[in-house]
Design a protein around this motif. Structure first.
Motif, short mmCIF file in Angstrom:
data_model
loop_
_atom_site.label_atom_id
_atom_site.label_comp_id
_atom_site.label_asym_id
_atom_site.label_seq_id
_atom_site.Cartn_x
_atom_site.Cartn_y
_atom_site.Cartn_z
N GLU A 109 -17.89 22.31 42.77
CA GLU A 109 -18.87 22.67 41.68
C GLU A 109 -18.36 21.98 40.28
O GLU A 109 -19.45 21.64 39.69
N GLU A 110 -17.36 21.99 40.02
CA GLU A 110 -17.03 21.50 38.43
C GLU A 110 -16.83 20.10 38.56
O GLU A 110 -16.57 19.42 37.69
N VAL A 111 -17.05 19.44 39.77
CA VAL A 111 -16.85 17.74 39.69
C VAL A 111 -18.12 17.01 39.57
O VAL A 111 -19.19 17.46 40.13
N ILE A 112 -18.16 15.97 38.71
CA ILE A 112 -19.21 15.08 38.63
C ILE A 112 -19.15 13.92 39.40
O ILE A 112 -18.15 13.15 39.25
N PRO A 113 -19.99 13.63 40.27
CA PRO A 113 -19.89 12.77 41.32
C PRO A 113 -20.29 11.50 40.68
O PRO A 113 -21.26 11.42 39.83
N VAL A 114 -19.53 10.31 40.87
CA VAL A 114 -19.99 8.97 40.39
C VAL A 114 -20.42 8.25 41.37
O VAL A 114 -19.84 7.91 42.35
N ILE A 115 -21.75 7.92 41.08
CA ILE A 115 -22.25 6.74 42.00
C ILE A 115 -22.25 5.44 41.62
O ILE A 115 -22.53 5.14 40.63
N THR A 116 -21.34 4.49 42.49
CA THR A 116 -20.89 3.47 42.17
C THR A 116 -22.13 2.42 41.87
O THR A 116 -23.05 2.43 42.54
N ASP A 117 -22.35 1.90 40.54
CA ASP A 117 -23.51 1.13 40.33
C ASP A 117 -23.10 -0.26 39.71
O ASP A 117 -22.37 -0.48 38.61
N GLU A 118 -23.46 -1.28 40.37
CA GLU A 118 -23.03 -2.72 39.95
C GLU A 118 -23.21 -2.93 38.47
O GLU A 118 -22.35 -3.61 37.76
N SER A 119 -24.57 -2.60 38.09
CA SER A 119 -24.91 -3.08 36.96
C SER A 119 -24.26 -2.35 35.64
O SER A 119 -23.81 -2.90 34.74
N ARG A 120 -23.87 -1.03 35.93
CA ARG A 120 -23.06 -0.38 34.79
C ARG A 120 -21.71 -0.94 34.94
O ARG A 120 -21.08 -0.92 33.80
N ALA A 121 -21.16 -0.94 36.08
CA ALA A 121 -19.58 -1.65 36.04
C ALA A 121 -19.82 -2.78 35.59
O ALA A 121 -18.72 -3.03 34.67
N ASN A 122 -20.48 -3.71 35.77
CA ASN A 122 -20.58 -5.01 35.20
C ASN A 122 -20.72 -4.99 33.62
O ASN A 122 -19.79 -5.79 32.87
N ARG A 123 -21.27 -3.87 32.98
CA ARG A 123 -21.57 -3.62 31.45
C ARG A 123 -19.85 -3.40 30.90
O ARG A 123 -19.53 -3.85 29.99
N VAL A 124 -19.52 -2.64 31.79
CA VAL A 124 -18.02 -2.12 31.18
C VAL A 124 -16.92 -3.44 31.28
O VAL A 124 -16.34 -3.63 30.48
N LEU A 125 -17.29 -4.00 32.41
CA LEU A 125 -16.41 -5.28 32.58
C LEU A 125 -16.47 -6.34 31.46
O LEU A 125 -15.70 -6.81 31.16
N LEU A 137 -15.62 12.48 40.21
CA LEU A 137 -14.95 11.76 41.60
C LEU A 137 -15.77 10.61 41.90
O LEU A 137 -17.05 10.43 41.76
N TYR A 138 -14.73 9.59 42.07
CA TYR A 138 -15.42 8.28 42.13
C TYR A 138 -14.82 7.65 43.74
O TYR A 138 -14.00 8.24 44.18
N ASP A 139 -15.30 6.57 44.23
CA ASP A 139 -15.31 6.02 45.50
C ASP A 139 -13.98 5.13 45.70
O ASP A 139 -13.57 4.77 46.94
N GLY A 140 -13.04 4.89 44.57
CA GLY A 140 -11.56 4.56 44.68
C GLY A 140 -11.88 2.86 44.53
O GLY A 140 -10.96 2.42 44.47
N THR A 141 -12.96 2.34 44.33
CA THR A 141 -13.12 1.04 44.12
C THR A 141 -13.12 0.59 42.82
O THR A 141 -13.09 1.38 41.85
N PHE A 142 -12.55 -0.59 42.44
CA PHE A 142 -12.70 -0.99 40.95
C PHE A 142 -14.21 -1.08 40.28
O PHE A 142 -14.24 -0.31 39.17
N GLU A 143 -15.10 -1.13 41.13
CA GLU A 143 -16.57 -1.00 40.47
C GLU A 143 -16.75 0.46 40.22
O GLU A 143 -17.32 1.03 39.20
N GLY A 144 -16.29 1.21 41.14
CA GLY A 144 -16.34 2.70 40.90
C GLY A 144 -15.83 3.28 39.68
O GLY A 144 -16.41 4.06 38.96
N LEU A 145 -14.52 2.76 39.58
CA LEU A 145 -13.89 3.18 38.42
C LEU A 145 -14.47 2.81 37.09
O LEU A 145 -14.55 3.50 36.11
N LEU A 146 -14.97 1.44 37.09
CA LEU A 146 -15.71 0.96 36.02
C LEU A 146 -17.08 1.82 35.82
O LEU A 146 -17.42 1.99 34.61
#
Lengths: 418, 252
Positions: free
Chosen positions: B42-58, B5-14
């Motif tokens: 219960e079965e869902v993993i929450p994704v906390i948007t993290d700029e540095s992680r997103a940037n690594r993927v980018l 589950l992510y927040d819908g932003t591009f950073e969140g996706l990354l």
């Protein structure tokens, strides 16, 4: 501003300009300058009329008063209609206010001939000059050059306008003599040659000095009326080809004649507008400009008329079956472009995608190829391909049987002739 | 199957992509929304948007794609088309799994699907550049309401900013309740509170004096340029689908 008077003028002068087919607003590269108004390069159609043509520019006549008496023209001297004329300031105000509301990309200004060519041309130029210099307007301006206008005025026009055009009116000189006895083909060709030379000169100067002002950056175009005189498609397209080659024209527009006047030299008033023919001419024009076809491959002495039932590329293909089948995974881009049902974008996608894997029917379909037409002319990564030894005529019948022409519904009369 | 589950932003996706690779997840499903600690999730993993992680993927994507390719990926995500996250994820995985740039591999289903979405979004963006109709308000601001299918407002900034540099303007996405405002210097996103529930266009029906005149002139012009003997309604509607009509001055 007298709203009622302006409304009346706009109605008259927009109505009279609607038969001009050019509406393009692309091909320029004018940028917004010093936080002014507008830019020109995108080519956006802001609306569409109920007949399906795009509205991109405020297309109006400065006046529909005219000293000429061309048989095909609603503004002809002897036609009993309401006359009107805009002032320079009125055209400027309309353009700016329409542009600010995002109704239009700019202005297309044409005119009847007031007194003589220069008197009229000078007013057209004044509109453009005022827009550019007093209002810092950088939107698109297309001026119709008046045949016979002086070189000085043409040069000034080029400094303010993005595109200039001279209407050839009829595809051949004989056609022009018949319907517009006051007009002279040489008067149309002279300004075209002048503009072509100036544009070439300007391009050279721009290479040396970056500060060289722009001169008609979107080049010049022309339009011919089709169906008012008996020219064949071969004559029309040969003539277009001649002007593309010798005058570097950006576009030739083909305007199917809309009968508006009763005149024994013209088709009768109830004659249908030749919309299918006009469409086929544009398709043929595209083949010449973007698909590498020579005009003689499309129309020639053996085939002087475009086939109205099928598009000109398919028509060429069934006359040249020896070229096919083309292997999609091996053939050059130029050859793939010649396959019916494959357009520019699809051809480029095919050439990009086949570097990764050989393409089959499924992929071709997804890329956007019209399989119903293309399948007779190609092989791909599949064992399924057209094995029958079909003649061009067979293929034409198969394709026509399974495709419903979009024109059948709204032009029954025209279709039943063939 | 893991659901993220992510927040819908591009950073969140990354960030989600980072998690997938970090946790070596294989069968995953992406959903967007807000995390609530309820049994349903219960079965869902929450994704906390993290700029540095997103940037690594980018950065990783930039190595394997052209600049235009990264831009195209961003735009397809911006489209916010329901259910397309799995295709976007499929595309990103294909990018990372390949040694060469796969942007042109139109035989691949993910590359093809992204190209289709991109085409739809670009068409909508282009239509908005064409169909925005500004109305001049008393204070000189030009206002336009739009209701695009996709969330294209952010993609319009460049076009309108460089075109209408000398007038204040506002384009408001009525469907998504936010707008874009240009104050002669910069553009900013704004949200307006239409407390009485009326349409934004009615609330600020404070048109300048000449607004009505130009609207009438434009409507007249639109009628005058039509050639009745060439009427083609099907073609007309194909060019201007009916859902756009309510904001087009000439069609109201």
């Amino acid at each position: 501003m007298n709203a009622d008077r302006i409304t009346e003028k706009l109605n008259i002068l927009a109505d009279a300009a609607k038969y001009d087919v050019s509406c393009a607003s692309s091909g320029s590269n004018r940028k917004n300058k010093d936080k002014g108004l507008g830019n020109a390069s995108n080519g956006i159609c802001h609306s569409y009329t109920e007949d399906g043509r795009c509205v991109s520019l405020l297309k109006i006549l400065l006046t529909n008063h005219c000293i000429f008496d061309c048989a095909y023209c609603v503004s002809r001297k002897n036609n009993d209609i309401k006359r009107a004329a805009f002032t320079v300031q009125e055209v400027v105000d309309l353009t700016i206010n329409f542009y600010r509301r995002n109704y239009i990309e700019g202005l297309f200004l044409s005119s009847g001939i007031f007194k003589d060519a220069d008197y009229t041309m000078e007013r057209l130029v004044r509109v453009a000059k005022k827009l550019r210099t007093e209002h810092n307007f950088n939107g698109y301006i297309h001026l119709k050059s008046i045949p016979g206008a002086s070189d000085e005025l043409m040069r000034e026009a080029g400094l303010y306008a993005d595109r200039l055009s001279v209407n050839l009116e009829m595809p051949t000189e004989a056609g022009l003599k018949l319907l517009a006895p006051d007009k002279n083909r040489q008067d149309m060709i002279d300004p075209m040659r002048f503009l072509k030379n100036e544009i070439v000169k300007n391009t050279e100067e721009k290479k040396l000095f970056k500060s060289t002002p722009m001169f008609a950056p979107a080049g010049q175009s022309t339009q011919v009326i089709v169906g008012a005189t008996p020219e064949s498609d071969q004559q029309v397209l040969q003539s277009a080809n001649y002007f593309y080659k010798n005058f570097n024209l950006k576009r030739v527009y083909y305007s199917g004649y809309v009968p508006v006047l009763a005149d024994q030299r013209l088709p009768a008033l109830n004659t249908a507008v030749p919309m299918v023919r006009e469409n086929r001419l544009y398709q043929a024009d595209w083949l010449m400009r973007f698909y590498g076809f020579h005009v003689n491959e499309i129309v020639n002495d053996g085939n002087p008329l475009l086939d109205l039932d099928i598009d000109p590329k398919l028509s060429w293909a069934i006359r040249n079956m020896q070229v096919f089948p083309v292997d999609i995974n091996k053939a050059d881009l130029q050859l793939i472009l010649r396959v019916p049902g494959i357009g520019l974008q699809s051809a480029q996608k095919i050439v990009g995608a086949r570097k990764f894997a050989r393409l089959g029917w499924e992929q071709l379909k997804k890329i956007g190829v019209a399989i119903n037409r293309a399948r007779y002319f190609i092989t791909c990564n599949s064992n399924e391909f057209e094995r029958r030894d079909l003649t061009g005529q067979n293929i034409k019948q198969f394709i026509m049987a399974e495709s419903q022409s979009k024109y059948i519904k709204n032009s029954q009369t025209q279709f039943s002739l063939f | 199957m893991n659901t993220l589950l992510y927040d819908g932003t591009f950073e969140g996706l990354l960030t989600a992509v980072f998690e997938i690779y970090d946790r070596k997840l294989h069968h995953v499903k992406l959903i967007t929304g807000e995390w609530r600690n309820e049994a349903l999730f219960e079965e869902v993993i929450p994704v906390i948007t993290d700029e540095s992680r997103a940037n690594r993927v980018l950065r990783g994507l930039r190595k394997k794609l052209s600049t235009a390719g990264v831009q195209r990926l961003y735009i397809t995500h911006m489209a916010e088309i329901a259910g397309e996250d799995s295709n976007i994820l499929g595309f990103i995985r294909y990018v990372f799994d390949s040694d060469i740039n796969i942007e042109e591999d139109y035989g691949n289903r993910y590359v093809m699907r992204l190209s289709e979405i991109l085409k739809m979004v670009r068409r909508e963006k282009h239509r908005m550049e064409a169909f925005v109709r500004f109305q001049k308000l008393k204070d000189g601001t030009f206002y336009a309401g739009i209701e695009p299918d996709f969330n294209v407002l952010p993609l319009l900034i460049k076009h309108f900013k460089s075109r209408y540099a000398d007038q204040k303007w506002m384009i408001y996405d009525i469907k998504r309740s936010y707008g874009l405002y240009y104050d002669l210097h910069d553009t900013q996103f704004i949200a307006m509170d239409f407390a009485d529930g009326g349409k934004p266009a009615n609330v600020i029906a404070a048109y300048s004096e000449d607004e009505g005149i130009y609207q009438t002139l434009w409507k007249n012009y639109f009628t005058s340029v039509n050639i009745a003997s060439r009427k083609n309604t099907r073609l007309h509607i194909r060019h201007i689908p009916k859902r756009y009509w309510r904001h087009l001055t000439e069609k109201i």
